[in-house]
Design a protein around this motif. Structure first.
Motif, PDB file in Angstrom:
ATOM      1  N   GLY A  84       0.798  -1.195   0.070  1.00  0.00           N
ATOM      2  CA  GLY A  84       0.076   0.073  -0.021  1.00  0.00           C
ATOM      3  C   GLY A  84       0.820   1.325   0.087  1.00  0.00           C
ATOM      4  O   GLY A  84       0.272   2.188   0.505  1.00  0.00           O
ATOM      5  N   PHE A  85       1.937   1.191  -0.792  1.00  0.00           N
ATOM      6  CA  PHE A  85       2.861   2.462  -0.577  1.00  0.00           C
ATOM      7  C   PHE A  85       2.272   3.535  -1.571  1.00  0.00           C
ATOM      8  O   PHE A  85       2.420   4.887  -0.882  1.00  0.00           O
ATOM      9  CB  PHE A  85       3.972   1.963  -1.392  1.00  0.00           C
ATOM     10  CG  PHE A  85       5.081   3.211  -1.622  1.00  0.00           C
ATOM     11  CD1 PHE A  85       5.920   3.757  -0.108  1.00  0.00           C
ATOM     12  CD2 PHE A  85       5.478   3.810  -2.505  1.00  0.00           C
ATOM     13  CE1 PHE A  85       6.626   4.559  -0.436  1.00  0.00           C
ATOM     14  CE2 PHE A  85       6.244   4.951  -2.521  1.00  0.00           C
ATOM     15  CZ  PHE A  85       6.850   5.279  -1.352  1.00  0.00           C
ATOM     16  N   THR A  86       1.297   3.336  -2.430  1.00  0.00           N
ATOM     17  CA  THR A  86       0.856   4.399  -3.035  1.00  0.00           C
ATOM     18  C   THR A  86      -0.096   5.365  -1.984  1.00  0.00           C
ATOM     19  O   THR A  86       0.020   6.533  -2.086  1.00  0.00           O
ATOM     20  CB  THR A  86      -0.129   4.070  -4.435  1.00  0.00           C
ATOM     21  OG1 THR A  86       0.753   3.169  -5.031  1.00  0.00           O
ATOM     22  CG2 THR A  86      -0.735   5.242  -5.082  1.00  0.00           C
ATOM     23  N   THR A  87      -1.007   4.754  -1.576  1.00  0.00           N
ATOM     24  CA  THR A  87      -1.689   5.422  -0.449  1.00  0.00           C
ATOM     25  C   THR A  87      -1.100   5.750   0.849  1.00  0.00           C
ATOM     26  O   THR A  87      -1.491   7.138   1.019  1.00  0.00           O
ATOM     27  CB  THR A  87      -2.905   4.336   0.202  1.00  0.00           C
ATOM     28  OG1 THR A  87      -3.472   3.594  -0.812  1.00  0.00           O
ATOM     29  CG2 THR A  87      -3.706   5.047   1.321  1.00  0.00           C
ATOM     30  N   LEU A  88      -0.096   5.389   0.859  1.00  0.00           N
ATOM     31  CA  LEU A  88       0.901   6.067   2.060  1.00  0.00           C
ATOM     32  C   LEU A  88       1.563   7.057   1.622  1.00  0.00           C
ATOM     33  O   LEU A  88       1.594   8.136   2.473  1.00  0.00           O
ATOM     34  CB  LEU A  88       2.074   4.687   2.587  1.00  0.00           C
ATOM     35  CG  LEU A  88       2.860   5.272   3.744  1.00  0.00           C
ATOM     36  CD1 LEU A  88       3.287   3.955   4.190  1.00  0.00           C
ATOM     37  CD2 LEU A  88       4.232   5.985   3.171  1.00  0.00           C
ATOM     38  N   SER A  89       2.181   7.320   0.476  1.00  0.00           N
ATOM     39  CA  SER A  89       2.619   8.399  -0.127  1.00  0.00           C
ATOM     40  C   SER A  89       2.050   9.678  -0.308  1.00  0.00           C
ATOM     41  O   SER A  89       2.223  10.828  -0.359  1.00  0.00           O
ATOM     42  CB  SER A  89       3.508   8.107  -1.413  1.00  0.00           C
ATOM     43  OG  SER A  89       2.560   7.574  -2.504  1.00  0.00           O
ATOM     44  N   GLU A  90       0.562   9.325  -0.698  1.00  0.00           N
ATOM     45  CA  GLU A  90      -0.393  10.343  -1.080  1.00  0.00           C
ATOM     46  C   GLU A  90      -0.506  11.266   0.395  1.00  0.00           C
ATOM     47  O   GLU A  90      -1.226  12.294   0.434  1.00  0.00           O
ATOM     48  CB  GLU A  90      -1.854   9.931  -1.539  1.00  0.00           C
ATOM     49  CG  GLU A  90      -1.354   9.329  -2.914  1.00  0.00           C
ATOM     50  CD  GLU A  90      -2.730   8.748  -3.319  1.00  0.00           C
ATOM     51  OE1 GLU A  90      -3.673   8.355  -2.651  1.00  0.00           O
ATOM     52  OE2 GLU A  90      -2.903   8.182  -4.755  1.00  0.00           O
ATOM     53  N   ASN A  91      -0.548  10.504   1.470  1.00  0.00           N
ATOM     54  CA  ASN A  91      -0.904  11.237   2.842  1.00  0.00           C
ATOM     55  C   ASN A  91       0.201  11.557   3.402  1.00  0.00           C
ATOM     56  O   ASN A  91       0.118  12.240   4.581  1.00  0.00           O
ATOM     57  CB  ASN A  91      -1.429  10.171   3.740  1.00  0.00           C
ATOM     58  CG  ASN A  91      -2.859   9.559   3.102  1.00  0.00           C
ATOM     59  OD1 ASN A  91      -3.526  10.113   2.545  1.00  0.00           O
ATOM     60  ND2 ASN A  91      -3.302   8.203   3.737  1.00  0.00           N
ATOM     61  N   LEU A  92       1.499  11.725   2.985  1.00  0.00           N
ATOM     62  CA  LEU A  92       2.569  12.457   3.575  1.00  0.00           C
ATOM     63  C   LEU A  92       3.108  13.519   2.508  1.00  0.00           C
ATOM     64  O   LEU A  92       2.913  13.367   1.361  1.00  0.00           O
ATOM     65  CB  LEU A  92       3.603  11.445   3.829  1.00  0.00           C
ATOM     66  CG  LEU A  92       3.402  10.378   4.958  1.00  0.00           C
ATOM     67  CD1 LEU A  92       4.727   9.437   5.183  1.00  0.00           C
ATOM     68  CD2 LEU A  92       3.075  11.233   6.249  1.00  0.00           C
TER      69      LEU A  92
END
Length: 511
Positions: free
Chosen positions: A265-273
């Motif tokens: 889930g790196f894509t979701t993680l990067s969108e929130n940081l």
């Protein structure tokens, strides 16, 4: 002999020897076929039937018997007083000379720095009578040059290829051989051949070769450290230096293991940081992961955003490449779990990774273009490792290894998950989840894995009810996404049964 005003005069030793031998005629012997009778062609002096080797100046080398005192001394005072021992003088050749330092008849010789001149004459008389006069042949310079060339070739061509111990042995052999050859010619053939030049040249060239080899080896080690230090941990570079194993960046095909890991889930993680926070998070994540790989003797191939690719078995051969890769994968999972508390304190979301490991023949070496190259691996086994990492999400496990990896790492207990055809490969492969070292697993954990494998057998035999009942029993103890996935497959097969020749292999169409 000496020439004075056109006449030849013998030395004291020659004159005394000639008288002692009864006054034989003295003739000069020249080289056979000499056109001109000159000192250049002079070879010996014939004292009757005895040939005395001389040089072009009609001189000889004195055959010293030893240090001063090799001949008996009788005081002149005792002779004049009539008290000299008769047995020492009777029937002997007696030379009268001075031994007092003030009379200046002291000579520097090979056997003594302050040698009485009269004893030098005595040594020469003894050598003429005994036939022990040694000769330096005209071809000694040629022999010396030939030996120097041979030693030079040996030290230049052979010495650099030897180990330090073998090189030292060769130097000792050359020096010892030169000494023995010279000694044999001295004692048996009565020939004088230069020795110092051979020993000096051997030692000098050997010293230069050893020093050159040292500097070249140091330069190669620095080059090795500089080149491979970009890819592998310093500890492996040091081992590569110490082992003497030939390491090359050229392409090679060998048995190796490759590991892929990816953040879930790196894509979701990067969108929130924010960008800076994401960079810090990735640095905090990649640092311990990289450390784990290097601690297990792995080579980092590349970072691909949140993914890591590493391999084992190059540039340093590793017979335990599969074991080290599996150990690294399990420790990576534990290291990521250990970051959760620190991430929570910084307000970062927890992360999880999937790991895939495959073992087999790969091509390894510097690959790329004239603009950019990289030390990397390629081949079907590498592609399989990437596919296995992608399957971890579908099977709900943290790590999947290939059948070849499990077989090459027997110290680990693995649970078979499925037999699949991954995208890009026609042959089915068994995929397994490593549970840990066999010595560290509890009996219950091993029994659970065995029950799951029994379920797999029922599933592949088309015994849907039995397989589902076994899944329910396993899920009642500890439900896993893997059990849910198989229950969904069983339900689908009940509605649409597989073909009669189904081999139990599941086909994955996506990466």
């Amino acid at each position: 002999m000496q020439q004075y005003r056109g006449d030849l005069y013998p030395s004291l030793a020659l004159a005394v020897t000639r008288i002692a031998l009864g006054g034989p005629p003295v003739r000069l012997g020249f080289a056979p076929g000499a056109d001109e009778l000159s000192g250049i062609n002079l070879e010996d002096l014939m004292l009757g039937d005895t040939a005395v080797p001389v040089n072009e100046r009609a001189a000889v080398f004195i055959p010293y018997r030893g240090r001063q005192g090799s001949f008996p001394y009788v005081s002149a005072k005792d002779v004049l007083a009539g008290t000299a021992p008769r047995d020492v003088l009777e029937g002997r050749i007696a030379l009268l000379g001075a031994s007092a330092a003030g009379l200046l008849d002291l000579r520097s010789t090979p056997v003594g720095q302050r040698y009485f001149g009269v004893e030098a004459h005595a040594n020469l008389v003894g050598g003429l009578l005994d036939g022990r006069i040694r000769q330096q042949p005209s071809w000694s310079d040629g022999l010396e040059l030939t030996l120097l060339v041979l030693i030079g070739l040996l030290t230049a061509l052979v010495l650099p290829r030897l180990t330090p111990l073998a090189a030292l042995g060769l130097v000792i052999l050359l020096a010892g051989g030169s000494i023995l050859l010279n000694l044999w010619m001295w004692t048996s053939l009565y020939l004088i051949v230069p020795l110092a030049s051979l020993l000096g040249y051997t030692l000098l060239t050997s010293l230069l070769q050893i020093n050159y080899g040292f500097f070249v080896e140091s330069r190669n080690k620095r080059h090795l450290s500089r080149v491979f230090g970009q890819y592998i941990p310093p500890r492996l570079v040091a081992e590569l230096d110490a082992s003497g194993e030939e390491a090359s960046l050229e392409g090679d095909s060998r048995e190796m293991s490759v590991l892929f890991s990816d953040v879930r889930g790196f894509t979701t993680l990067s969108e929130n940081l924010e960008a800076r926070e994401l960079t810090r998070l990735m640095n905090e994540f990649l640092t311990p992961i990289t450390g784990v790989i290097q601690d297990h003797r792995g080579t980092i191939d590349k970072y691909m955003g949140d993914a890591i690719m590493a391999f084992w078995g190059a540039p340093l051969h590793d017979d335990d490449h599969a074991h080290n890769a599996v150990a690294a994968g399990l420790d990576m999972i534990r290291a990521v779990a250990g970051l959760e508390a620190a991430f929570r304190e910084r307000g970062w979301p927890p992360i999880a990774i999937g790991v895939g490991v495959a073992s087999g023949v790969m091509n390894v070496g510097n690959m790329g273009s004239e603009f950019r190259i990289a030390y990397t691996v390629m081949g079907d086994t590498v592609n399989l490792g990437s596919r296995l990492e992608g399957l971890t999400k579908q099977y709900g496990v943290d790590m999947i290894v290939s059948e070849a990896t499990a077989a090459a790492a027997p110290r680990y207990t693995c649970r078979e998950l499925d037999r699949v055809r991954v995208k890009g490969k026609n042959a089915p492969v068994a995929i397994l989840e490593p549970l840990g070292l066999s010595s560290g697993l509890s009996p219950d954990r091993i029994a659970t894995a065995q029950r799951f494998e029994a379920m797999l057998q029922a599933y592949r035999n088309g015994e849907w009810d039995r397989a589902e009942a076994m899944l329910d029993a396993l899920a009642a103890e500890n439900d896993e996404p893997l059990y849910t996935m198989y229950r969904e497959r069983i339900h689908a097969f009940r509605e649409v049964p597989p073909p009669a020749d189904w081999d139990g292999v599941f086909v994955h169409m996506s990466k």
